[in-house]
Structures are given as structure tokens and as C-alpha cells.
Motif scaffolding. Structure first.
Motif, PDB file in Angstrom:
ATOM      1  N   ILE A 197      -4.185   1.962  -0.943  1.00 34.75           N
ATOM      2  CA  ILE A 197      -4.021   0.940  -2.084  1.00 34.75           C
ATOM      3  C   ILE A 197      -4.951   0.769  -3.100  1.00 34.75           C
ATOM      4  O   ILE A 197      -4.884   0.524  -4.371  1.00 34.75           O
ATOM      5  CB  ILE A 197      -4.107  -0.581  -1.303  1.00 34.75           C
ATOM      6  CG1 ILE A 197      -3.318  -1.473  -2.158  1.00 34.75           C
ATOM      7  CG2 ILE A 197      -5.531  -1.070  -0.896  1.00 34.75           C
ATOM      8  CD1 ILE A 197      -2.903  -2.663  -1.493  1.00 34.75           C
ATOM      9  N   TYR A 255      -2.465  -5.950   1.485  1.00 32.90           N
ATOM     10  CA  TYR A 255      -2.381  -5.251   2.435  1.00 32.90           C
ATOM     11  C   TYR A 255      -2.997  -5.515   3.604  1.00 32.90           C
ATOM     12  O   TYR A 255      -3.826  -6.379   3.768  1.00 32.90           O
ATOM     13  CB  TYR A 255      -3.267  -3.827   2.224  1.00 32.90           C
ATOM     14  CG  TYR A 255      -4.709  -3.760   2.051  1.00 32.90           C
ATOM     15  CD1 TYR A 255      -5.228  -3.308   2.987  1.00 32.90           C
ATOM     16  CD2 TYR A 255      -5.262  -4.455   1.072  1.00 32.90           C
ATOM     17  CE1 TYR A 255      -6.800  -3.623   2.908  1.00 32.90           C
ATOM     18  CE2 TYR A 255      -6.609  -4.282   0.818  1.00 32.90           C
ATOM     19  CZ  TYR A 255      -7.514  -3.907   1.899  1.00 32.90           C
ATOM     20  OH  TYR A 255      -8.918  -3.937   1.886  1.00 32.90           O
ATOM     21  N   SER A 288      -5.045   1.320   5.532  1.00 29.38           N
ATOM     22  CA  SER A 288      -4.157   1.281   4.187  1.00 29.38           C
ATOM     23  C   SER A 288      -5.032   1.005   2.924  1.00 29.38           C
ATOM     24  O   SER A 288      -4.699   1.332   1.820  1.00 29.38           O
ATOM     25  CB  SER A 288      -3.163  -0.006   4.262  1.00 29.38           C
ATOM     26  OG  SER A 288      -2.386   0.133   5.333  1.00 29.38           O
ATOM     27  N   SER A 300       0.744  -1.041  -0.027  1.00 25.07           N
ATOM     28  CA  SER A 300       0.050   0.032  -0.025  1.00 25.07           C
ATOM     29  C   SER A 300       0.839   1.417   0.042  1.00 25.07           C
ATOM     30  O   SER A 300       0.280   2.419  -0.626  1.00 25.07           O
ATOM     31  CB  SER A 300      -1.067  -0.029   1.220  1.00 25.07           C
ATOM     32  OG  SER A 300      -0.276  -0.128   2.324  1.00 25.07           O
TER      33      SER A 300
END
Length: 282
Positions: A51, A42, A47, A19
Motif C-alpha cells: 500500500i 488495509y 500489506s 492494498s
């Protein structure tokens, strides 16, 4: 037919810890080499926006990517690595015909505890070893049925200069990366007919992980950076910090090279990705 520059055309890659930072830079590098399918792994919910942005950027910049798939899995758990493989099968193929050409074991956690602090046994030992050592081990184990059979596969483990340098407070973190380097050599032999296996060992990199360490640790690193040949750039910031940190894309460039056919004669190695910090200490 792919052009000479698109050396990963038709191939599938999995990147853990994708990410941000080094993982995100590796995703861009591999995609630029003509990659066809990319799985970005991830861990934390925080995150997800990063991502998702990365996925959109990759799809826009590299229209040759057929799949950019996101998998949420905690590689520090027993179940996390098998979840990655099962989800990759579900997302990329029908039946059991998954083939993973490239695996980047980038996910990792860090922590510094000196001996007088109990060396992190209470707070960090299990967490760091579960993510940094057991996670890659279980992921490779789960991927065994899906690796190539012609030694065209590529596994790159993101280690650290900490495995060799003995920095204060890194009994645990340095130990996990040394274990990863040891597994790299073992896997290079066990997978000799399937894939090359190498580690790269960054020093300090300008990522949020490194920026989150204490000022005391950054000061501890200053003399090491001052003795790192590639870190000697004459700017005010570098003079203050004793040398510049690596850029994530500089680490990604080395990783990307190891994933190409040009690196087919390199396996079982820990490849310098630290600007010469290692030999500057010798």
C-alpha cells in the motif's frame, strides 16, 4: 473548475481492502477521475509495503491528489470501522467537517467448506461474516454524519457472483455476499437523500486471492467460465482453464462508473461485473 473527464474533482473517497487486486485497481480508476482526497484502508502488516508503493504510484501519476492517506484497521473487529472514520477525520480535516463522497466496501475474506466438513462453522463462519457483512455495516453506520446531504454520495459494495450461483462449498462465503447485496438494497432506501448505493458482483478475477484457492476449486469453476461470454478468448491459457479470469481493472471500471454523476439514476442494484457468468447460468 474541473474538466468533464474529472468528474470526482474536489471529492473524498475511502477504499477498504485497498492494498492489492481489485482495491488497488479501484484506487487508480477513481484517482484518474480527478479525485482530491483518497483514504486507503488495509488490514495486515504484510500489506504495508504494497500500500505504500500504491500510495507513491498514485501521488506520482495523479498530482491533483491532495491527500493519499493510509489507515491500518481490521474491519472484522467491532472497533475497526470506527477507527477508519476517526483516523480519516484526523488526517483530512480540522474539527468535525469531514465529508466522504465515495465509499468502496471492498475488503473481504473468502473460504470454502462443504457440509461434510462442518461447513466452516468452527473455522470460518465468524471471520467471514464479521469482515464481509458486519464490517461494511458498521463502517456505513459510522460514516452517516459525514455523507453528503444532496444524494451526490456514492457507496459501492464489492459483492460476488457467489451470492447467486450456489457454488459447492460456499454456504458461508456465498451467504455473506448475499447479505451484502440485501444490505445494498436497504441502504439505497435509507440513504435515498444522501447517496446512491450499489453492489458489483465479480466472478473469478486474476488476483492473488483467487489464485490461492485450491486446484480442485479452480477445476470446479472451469465449466462456469466456459459458459461466460466475455471469458471466451482464444488463447492457450484460456483453453486450458476454460476461459479467462477478469482483470482487476475491468472490475474497477464498473465501480468507477457507478461513482460518477452519470450513474445518479442507478441505486439499489447489483450490477453485473462477471463477464456474463450470471446469465450464462440461467
Amino acid at each position: 473548475m474541473s474538466s468533464p473527464a474529472l468528474t470526482l474533482f474536489g471529492k473524498t473517497a475511502i477504499i477498504t481492502g485497498a492494498s492489492r487486486g481489485i482495491g488497488s485497481a479501484i484506487a487508480h480508476n477513481l484517482a484518474s477521475k480527478g479525485l482530491t482526497n483518497l483514504v486507503l484502508v488495509y488490514t495486515s502488516a504484510s500489506s504495508l509495503p504494497l500500500i505504500e508503493d500504491l500510495s507513491r504510484d498514485l501521488r506520482s501519476e495523479f498530482p491533483g491528489l491532495h491527500h493519499v492517506e493510509l489507515i491500518n484497521a481490521d474491519l472484522g473487529t467491532i472497533e475497526g470501522p470506527s477507527k477508519v472514520v476517526n483516523e480519516a477525520k484526523r488526517l483530512l480535516c480540522t474539527g468535525d467537517d469531514l465529508k466522504v463522497d465515495v465509499l468502496i466496501n471492498n475488503a473481504g475474506v473468502a473460504g470454502n467448506w462443504k457440509l461434510e466438513e462442518g461447513a466452516g462453522v468452527k473455522d470460518g463462519f465468524e471471520r467471514l461474516y464479521n469482515v464481509n457483512v458486519r464490517g461494511p455495516l458498521l463502517l456505513v453506520t459510522n460514516l452517516l454524519p459525514y455523507l453528503p446531504d444532496d444524494r451526490s454520495g456514492r457507496i459501492v459494495n464489492i459483492s460476488s457472483v457467489s451470492a447467486a450461483c450456489g457454488f459447492e462449498g460456499q454456504s458461508i462465503y456465498g451467504g455473506t455476499k448475499a447479505a451484502l447485496d440485501a444490505m445494498t438494497r436497504t441502504w439505497a432506501r435509507e440513504l435515498k437523500h444522501r447517496a446512491t448505493v450499489n453492489s458489483v458482483n465479480p466472478g473469478p478475477v486474476g488476483t492473488d486471492m483467487y489464485e490461492s484457492v485450491t486446484p480442485e476449486f479452480q477445476q470446479l469453476m472451469k465449466p462456469f467460465l466456459m459458459n461466460t461470454p466475455a471469458a471466451q478468448v482464444d488463447t492457450e491459457e484460456c483453453r486450458e482453464k476454460g476461459g479467462r479470469r477478469a482483470k482487476p481493472e475491468e472490475i474497477a471500471g464498473i465501480v468507477g462508473m457507478l461513482c460518477t454523476p452519470d450513474a445518479g439514476w442507478c441505486t439499489g442494484s447489483v450490477v453485473c461485473a462477471n463477464g456474463g457468468m450470471i446469465f450464462g447460468l440461467s
